[in-house]
Design a protein around this motif. Structure first.
Motif, PDB file in Angstrom:
ATOM      1  N   ASP A  64      -5.360   1.154 -27.809  1.00  0.00           N
ATOM      2  CA  ASP A  64      -5.022   1.331 -26.396  1.00  0.00           C
ATOM      3  C   ASP A  64      -4.035   0.273 -25.930  1.00  0.00           C
ATOM      4  OD1 ASP A  64      -6.609   3.558 -26.205  1.00  0.00           O
ATOM      5  OD2 ASP A  64      -8.312   2.506 -25.300  1.00  0.00           O
ATOM      6  N   ALA A  65      -4.199  -0.955 -26.414  1.00  0.00           N
ATOM      7  CA  ALA A  65      -3.276  -2.030 -26.027  1.00  0.00           C
ATOM      8  C   ALA A  65      -1.869  -1.734 -26.531  1.00  0.00           C
ATOM      9  CB  ALA A  65      -3.764  -3.363 -26.571  1.00  0.00           C
ATOM     10  N   LYS A  66      -1.765  -1.178 -27.725  1.00  0.00           N
ATOM     11  CA  LYS A  66      -0.444  -0.809 -28.247  1.00  0.00           C
ATOM     12  C   LYS A  66       0.180   0.278 -27.377  1.00  0.00           C
ATOM     13  CE  LYS A  66      -1.275  -1.916 -33.107  1.00  0.00           C
ATOM     14  NZ  LYS A  66      -1.450  -1.366 -34.447  1.00  0.00           N
ATOM     15  N   ARG A  67      -0.631   1.254 -26.990  1.00  0.00           N
ATOM     16  CA  ARG A  67      -0.118   2.331 -26.139  1.00  0.00           C
ATOM     17  C   ARG A  67       0.325   1.793 -24.781  1.00  0.00           C
ATOM     18  NH1 ARG A  67      -5.036   5.627 -27.911  1.00  0.00           N
ATOM     19  NH2 ARG A  67      -4.279   6.698 -29.756  1.00  0.00           N
ATOM     20  N   VAL A  68      -0.468   0.887 -24.216  1.00  0.00           N
ATOM     21  CA  VAL A  68      -0.104   0.292 -22.921  1.00  0.00           C
ATOM     22  C   VAL A  68       1.184  -0.505 -23.057  1.00  0.00           C
ATOM     23  CG1 VAL A  68      -0.799  -1.480 -21.254  1.00  0.00           C
ATOM     24  CG2 VAL A  68      -2.427   0.261 -21.961  1.00  0.00           C
ATOM     25  N   GLY A  69       1.328  -1.243 -24.149  1.00  0.00           N
ATOM     26  CA  GLY A  69       2.540  -2.021 -24.367  1.00  0.00           C
ATOM     27  C   GLY A  69       3.771  -1.149 -24.488  1.00  0.00           C
ATOM     28  N   VAL A  70       3.669  -0.082 -25.254  1.00  0.00           N
ATOM     29  CA  VAL A  70       4.808   0.828 -25.420  1.00  0.00           C
ATOM     30  C   VAL A  70       5.114   1.528 -24.104  1.00  0.00           C
ATOM     31  CG1 VAL A  70       5.567   2.947 -26.573  1.00  0.00           C
ATOM     32  CG2 VAL A  70       4.465   1.148 -27.895  1.00  0.00           C
ATOM     33  N   ILE A 122       8.516   2.065 -19.235  1.00  0.00           N
ATOM     34  CA  ILE A 122       8.676   2.065 -17.778  1.00  0.00           C
ATOM     35  C   ILE A 122       9.652   0.975 -17.350  1.00  0.00           C
ATOM     36  CG2 ILE A 122       7.474   1.523 -15.619  1.00  0.00           C
ATOM     37  CD1 ILE A 122       5.079   3.065 -16.722  1.00  0.00           C
ATOM     38  N   ALA A 123       9.552  -0.200 -17.958  1.00  0.00           N
ATOM     39  CA  ALA A 123      10.477  -1.294 -17.623  1.00  0.00           C
ATOM     40  C   ALA A 123      11.910  -0.915 -17.978  1.00  0.00           C
ATOM     41  CB  ALA A 123      10.072  -2.569 -18.353  1.00  0.00           C
ATOM     42  N   ALA A 124      12.107  -0.315 -19.147  1.00  0.00           N
ATOM     43  CA  ALA A 124      13.451   0.105 -19.546  1.00  0.00           C
ATOM     44  C   ALA A 124      13.987   1.166 -18.593  1.00  0.00           C
ATOM     45  CB  ALA A 124      13.429   0.637 -20.979  1.00  0.00           C
ATOM     46  N   ALA A 125      13.130   2.098 -18.182  1.00  0.00           N
ATOM     47  CA  ALA A 125      13.563   3.134 -17.233  1.00  0.00           C
ATOM     48  C   ALA A 125      13.952   2.503 -15.897  1.00  0.00           C
ATOM     49  CB  ALA A 125      12.449   4.165 -17.036  1.00  0.00           C
ATOM     50  N   GLY A 126      13.186   1.518 -15.439  1.00  0.00           N
ATOM     51  CA  GLY A 126      13.515   0.840 -14.187  1.00  0.00           C
ATOM     52  C   GLY A 126      14.835   0.096 -14.263  1.00  0.00           C
ATOM     53  N   VAL A 127      15.067  -0.583 -15.392  1.00  0.00           N
ATOM     54  CA  VAL A 127      16.334  -1.315 -15.560  1.00  0.00           C
ATOM     55  C   VAL A 127      17.508  -0.345 -15.582  1.00  0.00           C
ATOM     56  CG1 VAL A 127      17.657  -2.697 -17.213  1.00  0.00           C
ATOM     57  CG2 VAL A 127      15.318  -3.344 -16.651  1.00  0.00           C
ATOM     58  N   LEU A 128      17.370   0.754 -16.302  1.00  0.00           N
ATOM     59  CA  LEU A 128      18.450   1.743 -16.361  1.00  0.00           C
ATOM     60  C   LEU A 128      18.699   2.362 -14.981  1.00  0.00           C
ATOM     61  CD1 LEU A 128      17.747   3.486 -19.781  1.00  0.00           C
ATOM     62  CD2 LEU A 128      19.607   1.917 -19.207  1.00  0.00           C
ATOM     63  N   ALA A 129      17.619   2.629 -14.225  1.00  0.00           N
ATOM     64  CA  ALA A 129      17.802   3.180 -12.879  1.00  0.00           C
ATOM     65  C   ALA A 129      18.495   2.165 -11.977  1.00  0.00           C
ATOM     66  CB  ALA A 129      16.451   3.572 -12.293  1.00  0.00           C
ATOM     67  N   LEU A 130      18.151   0.894 -12.116  1.00  0.00           N
ATOM     68  CA  LEU A 130      18.790  -0.148 -11.314  1.00  0.00           C
ATOM     69  C   LEU A 130      20.275  -0.274 -11.656  1.00  0.00           C
ATOM     70  CD1 LEU A 130      18.232  -2.367  -9.216  1.00  0.00           C
ATOM     71  CD2 LEU A 130      17.846  -3.922 -11.127  1.00  0.00           C
ATOM     72  N   PHE A 131      20.594  -0.194 -12.947  1.00  0.00           N
ATOM     73  CA  PHE A 131      21.997  -0.281 -13.356  1.00  0.00           C
ATOM     74  C   PHE A 131      22.788   0.947 -12.953  1.00  0.00           C
ATOM     75  CE2 PHE A 131      21.093  -3.351 -17.088  1.00  0.00           C
ATOM     76  CZ  PHE A 131      21.032  -4.410 -16.204  1.00  0.00           C
ATOM     77  N   SER A 132      22.121   2.076 -12.733  1.00  0.00           N
ATOM     78  CA  SER A 132      22.847   3.292 -12.363  1.00  0.00           C
ATOM     79  C   SER A 132      23.214   3.326 -10.877  1.00  0.00           C
ATOM     80  CB  SER A 132      22.019   4.530 -12.719  1.00  0.00           C
ATOM     81  OG  SER A 132      20.898   4.630 -11.861  1.00  0.00           O
ATOM     82  N   LEU A 133      22.570   2.510 -10.052  1.00  0.00           N
ATOM     83  CA  LEU A 133      22.865   2.528  -8.616  1.00  0.00           C
ATOM     84  C   LEU A 133      24.322   2.203  -8.284  1.00  0.00           C
ATOM     85  CD1 LEU A 133      19.647   1.079  -6.955  1.00  0.00           C
ATOM     86  CD2 LEU A 133      20.534   3.399  -6.840  1.00  0.00           C
TER      87      LEU A 133
END
Length: 152
Positions: free
Chosen positions: A41-47, A52-63
């Motif tokens: 479960d910890a591995k799944r949470v980490g991935v 989610i963090a990568a998606a947030g960074v990409l969304a921020l860079f797309s603004l």
């Protein structure tokens, strides 16, 4: 000799020792199983968290890119470039204002923890009436000086 005969001939102490050893092994096996499941479960949470963090960074860079696209899109409709960027920036400010108002309205709905405060006051009132047991007077000079004792 069968297993039933073997159990009948063993003493009570041997049976208790066997049961204790088997129970201990069972508990250790259950703990190992729980650790393995939690590790997965910890591995799944980490991935998932990384994704989610990568998606947030990409969304921020797309603004900025989307802002430029919107400004140039408005410019292509026949408006001046400066006005196009002002309209795009103004739209972002309006969105920020609306989100700020939403946040303020949600924050104003937060209330004090009334039940917790009442319970704490009740506990304090009860504890203020309780008298501690008197301690016997002891000679503190005879106690070992290297031992630190609390005052409570």
């Amino acid at each position: 000799m069968s297993a039933a005969d073997d159990g009948a001939e063993r003493s009570l102490g041997q049976l208790v020792a066997t049961a204790t050893a088997e129970l201990s092994a069972l508990v250790h096996d259950e703990i190992a199983l729980a650790k393995a499941e939690l590790r997965e479960d910890a591995k799944r949470v980490g991935v998932g968290g990384g994704a989610i963090a990568a998606a947030g960074v990409l969304a921020l860079f797309s603004l900025p890119v989307l802002s430029f696209a919107a400004a140039y899109g408005i410019h292509n409709l026949g408006l001046g470039l400066a006005w196009s960027f002002l309209i795009t920036g103004g739209a972002f400010l309006v969105l920020a204002g609306l989100l700020g108002l939403l946040a303020i309205s949600k924050l104003k709905k937060i209330s004090k923890p009334e039940r917790t405060m009442a319970s704490a006051k009740e506990t304090a009132a009860v504890l203020s009436t309780v008298k501690p047991h008197p301690r016997p007077l002891t000679d503190t000079r005879s106690a070992d000086a290297s031992v630190t004792r609390s005052s409570v």
